[in-house]
Write a protein that holds these residues in place. Sequence first.
Motif, PDB file in Angstrom:
ATOM      1  N   GLY A  75       0.683  -1.222  -0.019  1.00 23.57           N
ATOM      2  CA  GLY A  75      -0.043   0.055   0.040  1.00 23.57           C
ATOM      3  C   GLY A  75       1.003   1.570   0.164  1.00 23.57           C
ATOM      4  O   GLY A  75       0.324   2.432  -0.295  1.00 23.57           O
ATOM      5  N   LYS A  76       2.143   1.171   0.479  1.00 24.71           N
ATOM      6  CA  LYS A  76       2.927   2.521   0.055  1.00 24.71           C
ATOM      7  C   LYS A  76       3.192   2.643  -0.952  1.00 24.71           C
ATOM      8  O   LYS A  76       3.351   3.954  -1.342  1.00 24.71           O
ATOM      9  CB  LYS A  76       4.293   2.031   1.022  1.00 24.71           C
ATOM     10  N   LEU A  77       3.404   1.874  -2.044  1.00 23.53           N
ATOM     11  CA  LEU A  77       3.453   2.214  -3.261  1.00 23.53           C
ATOM     12  C   LEU A  77       2.286   2.990  -3.794  1.00 23.53           C
ATOM     13  O   LEU A  77       2.274   3.687  -4.732  1.00 23.53           O
ATOM     14  CB  LEU A  77       3.790   0.837  -4.086  1.00 23.53           C
ATOM     15  N   VAL A  78       1.076   2.330  -3.572  1.00 24.95           N
ATOM     16  CA  VAL A  78      -0.119   2.805  -4.000  1.00 24.95           C
ATOM     17  C   VAL A  78      -0.385   4.265  -3.488  1.00 24.95           C
ATOM     18  O   VAL A  78      -0.752   4.923  -4.370  1.00 24.95           O
ATOM     19  CB  VAL A  78      -1.482   1.909  -3.257  1.00 24.95           C
ATOM     20  N   ASP A  79       0.100   4.443  -2.457  1.00 19.89           N
ATOM     21  CA  ASP A  79      -0.028   5.768  -1.621  1.00 19.89           C
ATOM     22  C   ASP A  79       0.781   6.811  -2.337  1.00 19.89           C
ATOM     23  O   ASP A  79       0.772   8.096  -2.563  1.00 19.89           O
ATOM     24  CB  ASP A  79       0.509   5.955  -0.085  1.00 19.89           C
ATOM     25  N   TRP A  80       2.087   6.263  -2.899  1.00 14.67           N
ATOM     26  CA  TRP A  80       3.270   7.328  -3.714  1.00 14.67           C
ATOM     27  C   TRP A  80       2.403   7.658  -4.885  1.00 14.67           C
ATOM     28  O   TRP A  80       2.597   8.849  -5.245  1.00 14.67           O
ATOM     29  CB  TRP A  80       4.243   6.545  -3.819  1.00 14.67           C
ATOM     30  N   SER A 127      -8.876   1.350  -1.044  1.00 10.12           N
ATOM     31  CA  SER A 127      -9.400   2.598  -1.725  1.00 10.12           C
ATOM     32  C   SER A 127     -10.625   3.204  -0.830  1.00 10.12           C
ATOM     33  O   SER A 127     -10.783   4.490  -0.784  1.00 10.12           O
ATOM     34  CB  SER A 127     -10.317   2.309  -2.938  1.00 10.12           C
ATOM     35  N   ALA A 128     -11.234   2.446   0.069  1.00 12.94           N
ATOM     36  CA  ALA A 128     -12.210   2.944   1.186  1.00 12.94           C
ATOM     37  C   ALA A 128     -11.518   3.698   2.217  1.00 12.94           C
ATOM     38  O   ALA A 128     -12.239   4.534   2.883  1.00 12.94           O
ATOM     39  CB  ALA A 128     -13.051   1.683   1.763  1.00 12.94           C
TER      40      ALA A 128
END
Length: 317
Positions: A75-80, A127-128
């Motif tokens: 999820g850290k990659l998603v947040d980037w 996403s939620a």
Amino acid sequence: MGARKLSYAGRLTLANSVLNTLHNYWGSIFLIPKTVVQKIVNRAPLVAWNKVCCSKSEGGLGVKNAENWNIATVGKLVDWIYKNADRLWVLWIDHVYLKGQDWHTYIPPSDSNWNWRNICKVRGLLSAGYMNNVWQDARGYSVGSGYAWLQGMHPPVQWHKEIWDGWCVLKHSIIGWLIKQQALNTKQKLFQLRLCDNDVCIICGAATESREHLFEDCQYVLRIIEQLEQWMHLSMTGQNALLSKLQKKVARMAKLACWYTIWLERNRGRLEHRITRPEILVQDIQRLVKARVQLLLRGPVMIADQHWLKKMQIQIS
């Protein structure tokens, strides 16, 4: 050394230090295949994995849930990407895959890279937790906050401080935790599973060996508790509001040491068909408590506690 030769405390330490470090590295790069995760958790534990993976205050052991921790690290990659972070990897992703499309609604092509499709899958799972591309935590996304969100909230248990006191020996705390979870394989449980011929207490031979009998009602155990309480001049429950902080710590330590020693003696009796005199076990527990107090006691000690320790023949510097 094989894992089977490690105590419960040794296995917990191994999982939380060595194995979790390995998982942190690989889990932050890609989603670990489910078949691999299942091999980690497929062995039936004494306590359900969802309970084991709760925090200690919630009645668990604080072991990381492998699947949720993996999702949180990816999820850290998603947040980037959500934050359009100034990183070469994010620029490359935008150039090769996104090409200016909205990350929130982006759908990866079916022929795209397997790892990229998994990153998009993690975006859907998290996403939620985002509102207008901003993570719900005011401090921003972190692996810890993502993991906590995935795990959800569980009601705290009232006994966690009694079990996880820093003065208590870890292997004693583990047995105490198993007792609270009603997870020890007493003869009552083994008899119900048809794994032994009878459910009679190995120690006293006078009643059904249930958890309550073994640690609360057995006459052999009551003699040990009585002698320890006479030695400490207080109840091992440590619930008296008039007790000092030190007295409560020592009472909790003695109680867990007592439980551990009783369970060890019960198992020895099952294998060797003999039971040690309770006075011998009391002496063993006393030696352990004295050594722990002398090792861990730091700083000034109240005069009342000094007198109390002197009665127990515990020398302090």
